[in-house]
Design a protein around this motif. Structure first.
Motif, PDB file in Angstrom:
ATOM      1  N   ALA A  35      76.650 121.064  -8.890  1.00 14.55           N
ATOM      2  CA  ALA A  35      76.716 121.745  -7.597  1.00 14.55           C
ATOM      3  C   ALA A  35      75.401 121.612  -6.840  1.00 14.55           C
ATOM      4  O   ALA A  35      74.318 121.668  -7.432  1.00 14.55           O
ATOM      5  CB  ALA A  35      77.057 123.215  -7.807  1.00 14.55           C
ATOM      6  N   VAL A  52      73.147 123.715  -4.695  1.00 16.53           N
ATOM      7  CA  VAL A  52      73.032 125.170  -4.586  1.00 16.53           C
ATOM      8  C   VAL A  52      71.888 125.539  -3.638  1.00 16.53           C
ATOM      9  O   VAL A  52      70.973 124.741  -3.414  1.00 16.53           O
ATOM     10  CB  VAL A  52      72.794 125.806  -5.974  1.00 16.53           C
ATOM     11  CG1 VAL A  52      74.012 125.605  -6.863  1.00 16.53           C
ATOM     12  CG2 VAL A  52      71.543 125.228  -6.639  1.00 16.53           C
ATOM     13  N   GLU A  76      85.615 130.628  -0.824  1.00 20.77           N
ATOM     14  CA  GLU A  76      84.320 129.960  -0.694  1.00 20.77           C
ATOM     15  C   GLU A  76      83.180 130.957  -0.491  1.00 20.77           C
ATOM     16  O   GLU A  76      83.347 132.019   0.086  1.00 20.77           O
ATOM     17  CB  GLU A  76      84.352 128.949   0.447  1.00 20.77           C
ATOM     18  CG  GLU A  76      84.842 129.476   1.763  1.00 20.77           C
ATOM     19  CD  GLU A  76      85.139 128.369   2.778  1.00 20.77           C
ATOM     20  OE1 GLU A  76      84.589 127.266   2.639  1.00 20.77           O
ATOM     21  OE2 GLU A  76      85.927 128.616   3.705  1.00 20.77           O
ATOM     22  N   ARG A  77      82.033 130.561  -1.027  1.00 20.86           N
ATOM     23  CA  ARG A  77      80.764 131.284  -0.887  1.00 20.86           C
ATOM     24  C   ARG A  77      80.861 132.733  -1.360  1.00 20.86           C
ATOM     25  O   ARG A  77      80.258 133.630  -0.776  1.00 20.86           O
ATOM     26  CB  ARG A  77      80.252 131.209   0.557  1.00 20.86           C
ATOM     27  CG  ARG A  77      79.938 129.792   1.007  1.00 20.86           C
ATOM     28  CD  ARG A  77      79.329 129.759   2.404  1.00 20.86           C
ATOM     29  NE  ARG A  77      80.209 130.357   3.403  1.00 20.86           N
ATOM     30  CZ  ARG A  77      81.256 129.746   3.968  1.00 20.86           C
ATOM     31  NH1 ARG A  77      81.553 128.493   3.637  1.00 20.86           N
ATOM     32  NH2 ARG A  77      81.996 130.369   4.875  1.00 20.86           N
ATOM     33  N   ARG A 133      85.402 126.467  -3.361  1.00 25.09           N
ATOM     34  CA  ARG A 133      84.150 125.732  -3.207  1.00 25.09           C
ATOM     35  C   ARG A 133      82.977 126.667  -2.923  1.00 25.09           C
ATOM     36  O   ARG A 133      83.129 127.747  -2.352  1.00 25.09           O
ATOM     37  CB  ARG A 133      84.280 124.720  -2.066  1.00 25.09           C
ATOM     38  CG  ARG A 133      84.560 125.306  -0.710  1.00 25.09           C
ATOM     39  CD  ARG A 133      84.871 124.221   0.324  1.00 25.09           C
ATOM     40  NE  ARG A 133      85.350 124.806   1.571  1.00 25.09           N
ATOM     41  CZ  ARG A 133      86.308 124.283   2.325  1.00 25.09           C
ATOM     42  NH1 ARG A 133      86.893 123.155   1.979  1.00 25.09           N
ATOM     43  NH2 ARG A 133      86.694 124.877   3.450  1.00 25.09           N
ATOM     44  N   ASP A 134      81.810 126.228  -3.368  1.00 24.48           N
ATOM     45  CA  ASP A 134      80.523 126.847  -3.018  1.00 24.48           C
ATOM     46  C   ASP A 134      80.398 128.282  -3.509  1.00 24.48           C
ATOM     47  O   ASP A 134      79.693 129.101  -2.893  1.00 24.48           O
ATOM     48  CB  ASP A 134      80.306 126.813  -1.490  1.00 24.48           C
ATOM     49  CG  ASP A 134      80.413 125.422  -0.905  1.00 24.48           C
ATOM     50  OD1 ASP A 134      80.214 124.448  -1.648  1.00 24.48           O
ATOM     51  OD2 ASP A 134      80.701 125.299   0.299  1.00 24.48           O
ATOM     52  N   ASN A 135      81.047 128.606  -4.623  1.00 34.26           N
ATOM     53  CA  ASN A 135      80.972 129.958  -5.173  1.00 34.26           C
ATOM     54  C   ASN A 135      79.993 130.017  -6.338  1.00 34.26           C
ATOM     55  O   ASN A 135      79.669 129.001  -6.949  1.00 34.26           O
ATOM     56  CB  ASN A 135      82.357 130.408  -5.646  1.00 34.26           C
ATOM     57  CG  ASN A 135      83.382 130.381  -4.537  1.00 34.26           C
ATOM     58  OD1 ASN A 135      83.396 131.240  -3.675  1.00 34.26           O
ATOM     59  ND2 ASN A 135      84.245 129.371  -4.544  1.00 34.26           N
ATOM     60  N   ASN A 195      81.814 122.109  -6.095  1.00 35.28           N
ATOM     61  CA  ASN A 195      80.493 122.641  -5.735  1.00 35.28           C
ATOM     62  C   ASN A 195      80.338 124.121  -6.079  1.00 35.28           C
ATOM     63  O   ASN A 195      79.729 124.895  -5.347  1.00 35.28           O
ATOM     64  CB  ASN A 195      80.193 122.424  -4.255  1.00 35.28           C
ATOM     65  CG  ASN A 195      78.691 122.354  -4.004  1.00 35.28           C
ATOM     66  OD1 ASN A 195      78.019 121.471  -4.535  1.00 35.28           O
ATOM     67  ND2 ASN A 195      78.155 123.264  -3.223  1.00 35.28           N
ATOM     68  N   ASN A 196      80.855 124.513  -7.223  1.00 34.78           N
ATOM     69  CA  ASN A 196      80.698 125.885  -7.707  1.00 34.78           C
ATOM     70  C   ASN A 196      79.668 125.913  -8.830  1.00 34.78           C
ATOM     71  O   ASN A 196      79.540 124.960  -9.599  1.00 34.78           O
ATOM     72  CB  ASN A 196      82.035 126.422  -8.201  1.00 34.78           C
ATOM     73  CG  ASN A 196      83.085 126.403  -7.114  1.00 34.78           C
ATOM     74  OD1 ASN A 196      83.095 127.248  -6.234  1.00 34.78           O
ATOM     75  ND2 ASN A 196      83.976 125.416  -7.150  1.00 34.78           N
ATOM     76  N   ASN A 234      80.679 120.500  -9.934  1.00 34.64           N
ATOM     77  CA  ASN A 234      80.404 121.866 -10.367  1.00 34.64           C
ATOM     78  C   ASN A 234      79.324 121.862 -11.441  1.00 34.64           C
ATOM     79  O   ASN A 234      79.144 120.875 -12.153  1.00 34.64           O
ATOM     80  CB  ASN A 234      81.677 122.511 -10.928  1.00 34.64           C
ATOM     81  CG  ASN A 234      82.807 122.502  -9.924  1.00 34.64           C
ATOM     82  OD1 ASN A 234      82.806 123.255  -8.961  1.00 34.64           O
ATOM     83  ND2 ASN A 234      83.791 121.624 -10.129  1.00 34.64           N
TER      84      ASN A 234
END
Length: 656
Positions: A68, A70, A370-371, A393-395, A418-419, A460
């Motif tokens: 990910a 970050v 997300e997020r 995503r993005d978590n 992307n987690n 990830n």
């Protein structure tokens, strides 16, 4: 027999000051005994080392392009200046270093001891990963840790073990006196000693600093002189420039206007329900303003957008808190969009009969999650199918009692990308194609209907799943696991796994593992008494003969073997149709390939170095097709026992 990765000389005595010195990409800890010879030096703090950024405890270039992306940078405590004791490395389960990122950490066990980080980038926040002792009778303790900014005490945070420390066998207990039942097979002699198999030691605590510190400035974590904690272990700190709270979108509905309490004093579940119902009816976004909201049950969402001011600013917490889609049997939920808030639960023990996950139900039809920041729920996200179409995503998912994320039964068209996940109590990311059957043993639906299919887990990062695997695929068809980073598996699992087990469907189509990096993955399985590979295949419930493509993966510093295939017992099901095309194996405590099953596979462009024992171990007639371009592992070792001993190897250098 112990994992010999743990045979490392102890660091200097705890009360001696330790200086960390950067040497190339690695950090060498030097005892500062010579400082005592010079009175002026002995009374002053040593100059701290330059800040060392890492990814999964490695120099960042070794994982470039994988895992990910970050908003924070990681600094390991063992690379910082400290007056504490560096513990580890150790890969034996049930020890504090074994669950630490990089398998090392810093122990502060006297009032006034500290660890100090030099910033590499601007920051206005920190997130510390730590462990403190359990209470004697269980239930945890709390205590303070002071935060110094440029040598001035500015904050005190409260560390707690209320949500840590599990014992005994699955499904575990938070009672240190717990012992396994008499009918539970364990390799340890009886009566067992308590606490029996302590694990799940670490927790995380976030703090906004109230100001911006710049690269080169220092942040120190210190046990107060009146500390009530016998010790605290600091594993790492993440530093982040947190953005200001987001403003309410134009035309949105605020949960506060429906009675939600941003101070967290009053229960706000009904207010959230009312806001969500109004948002769905009007097609307007539901906004969670900055604050902390007490919600002690599920909020059911369907055809609605719920967003917050950012996951540092909008926090929803409580007993059993979660945002759930409707069950698949009720039609599921569609077009749900959750973003930019935190979900923090109070889970202290594992109860698999309870729905106490951060996100749950069936969320399909183009839904997004997300997020979010999800902490202290049973599972971060557990989805029950069948349904189609979801993006996660993005978590950031941390401190879970069980899985980080699981797709169960007939789920398709999902991308999980992307987690960042750390400190999971079971598999980090899982796809479980659960083949559901009626009480009489007949299938509830067709096996094909229960297969998870056409899903992607990519980019990830999964760190420290303390039970099971980093990423696990149980049955299904045509799924892809690509460009991930998995590190620090601890007990009963590897980094990447494909298993025909747990009542899953068979595999069909093609399963792909591509461009993943595993770091210090694989464990000693105490029941088998041999090592589990960083990537492993397990044909427990039937033969695995669907195509599995393993393309351009890197296996770094594997605790035992890099790639493993193993059969079930008593049925000897085969594993075949494995195709490994391009792999870098840099460091393995035992073998490059550990093949304990009949089957077949092709290997092309597989390069291995720094092997602890040898190239290939074969205990069954497994046919290897050499596709060319292989090196470092072709020596064949058969029936070489014992297999529970790994040898130390050089650190990885240039796999990427």
């Amino acid at each position: 027999m112990s994992d010999q990765h743990s045979q490392h000389p102890r660091r200097p005595a705890r009360r001696r000051r330790i200086r960390a010195v950067v040497a190339g990409s690695f950090v060498v800890a030097l005892g500062a005994g010579t400082l005592g010879a010079h009175p002026a030096l002995a009374t002053a703090d040593p100059p701290g080392p330059a800040g060392v950024e890492t990814v999964a405890g490695l120099p960042p270039h070794l994982t470039a392009g994988r895992g990910a992306t970050v908003p924070f940078v990681e600094q390991e405590a063992e690379n910082a200046a400290t007056t504490g004791e560096i513990i580890g490395p150790d890969r034996n389960a049930y020890t504090l270093p074994s669950e630490a990122s990089g398998r090392r950490a810093v122990k502060l066990d006297a009032p006034g001891e500290w660890v100090e980080f030099t910033l590499t980038r601007d920051t206005n926040s920190l997130n510390v990963r730590y462990a403190v002792p359990d209470a004697e009778q269980g239930g945890g303790i709390t205590g303070p840790l002071d935060v110094y900014l440029n040598n001035q005490r500015r904050h005190t945070i409260t560390l707690t073990s209320e949500f840590s420390w599990l014992y005994s066998t699955y499904p575990f207990s938070n009672d240190p006196r717990a012992v396994p039942p008499d009918d539970w097979w364990i390799p340890e002699p009886r009566p067992v000693k308590t606490p029996f198999r302590p694990h799940h030691f670490y927790a995380e605590q976030r703090l906004l600093l109230g100001k911006t510190l710049h690269a080169g400035q220092k942040i120190k974590l210190k046990l107060p002189h009146d500390s009530t904690l016998p010790w605290a272990v600091i594993d790492l700190v993440d530093f982040e420039m947190v953005a200001k709270p987001k403003k309410m979108p134009r035309g949105a509905l605020s949960v506060i206007d429906f009675g939600a309490d941003p101070t967290g004093v009053r229960e706000s579940a009904d207010a959230f329900d009312a806001a969500v119902a109004a948002g769905r009816a009007s097609g307007r976004t539901v906004f969670i303003p900055q604050g902390t909201y007490q919600v002690n049950r599920h909020v059911v969402v369907d055809d609605v957008t719920v967003t917050g001011a950012g996951n540092w600013h909008s926090v929803v917490r409580g007993d059993g808190v979660g945002f759930y889609g409707k069950w698949a049997a009720d039609g599921g939920s569609h077009d749900v969009h959750l973003s930019d808030f935190a979900i923090i639960g109070n889970i202290r023990e594992r109860r698999d009969d309870l729905q106490v996950n951060g996100i749950g139900g069936a969320l399909g039809g183009g839904s997004t999650v997300e997020r979010l920041y999800i902490q202290r729920t049973k599972v971060g996200m557990w989805f029950d199918g069948p349904f189609h179409g979801l993006t996660v995503r993005d978590n950031m998912i941390v401190d879970q009692m069980a899985d980080g994320l699981n797709l169960r039964r007939g789920i398709s068209g999902v991308r999980v990308t992307n987690n960042f996940l750390r400190n999971l109590g079971d598999d980090g990311l899982a796809m479980w194609s659960h083949f559901v059957k009626n009480p009489d043993g007949t299938p509830e639906t067709s096996e094909e209907a229960d297969q998870d299919h056409d899903n992607v887990y990519d980019h990830n990062t999964v760190i420290a799943p303390v039970l099971a695997n980093g990423i696990a695929i149980y049955g299904g068809r045509d799924n892809v696991v690509s460009d991930n980073v998995v590190a620090e598996t601890v007990r009963e699992g590897g980094g990447l796994h494909a298993g025909y087990r747990h009542g899953s469907t068979r595999f069909s189509g093609t399963l792909t593992f591509a461009r993943n990096t595993t770091v210090r993955a694989g464990v000693l399985d105490l029941n088998w008494n041999f090592g589990v590979g960083a990537l492993w295949f397990y044909s427990l419930d039937g033969p695995m003969d669907a195509r599995i493509d393993v393309v351009d993966n890197s296996f770094l510093d594997s605790t035992y073997s890099a790639i493993m295939a193993v059969k079930g017992h008593p049925e000897a099901h085969s594993v075949s149709n494995i195709h490994v095309d391009g792999a870098c194996i840099d460091g393995a405590g035992t073998y490059a390939l550990q093949l304990q099953v009949a089957g077949a596979g092709s290997f092309t462009g597989v390069e291995a170095r720094n092997l602890g024992v040898g190239g290939t171990w074969r205990g069954d007639p497994f046919e290897i097709t050499d596709g060319g371009g292989n090196s470092g592992w072709q020596n064949d070792i058969r029936w070489n026992w014992p297999m529970d001993t790994a040898r130390p190897v050089a650190p990885p250098t240039n796999c990427a």
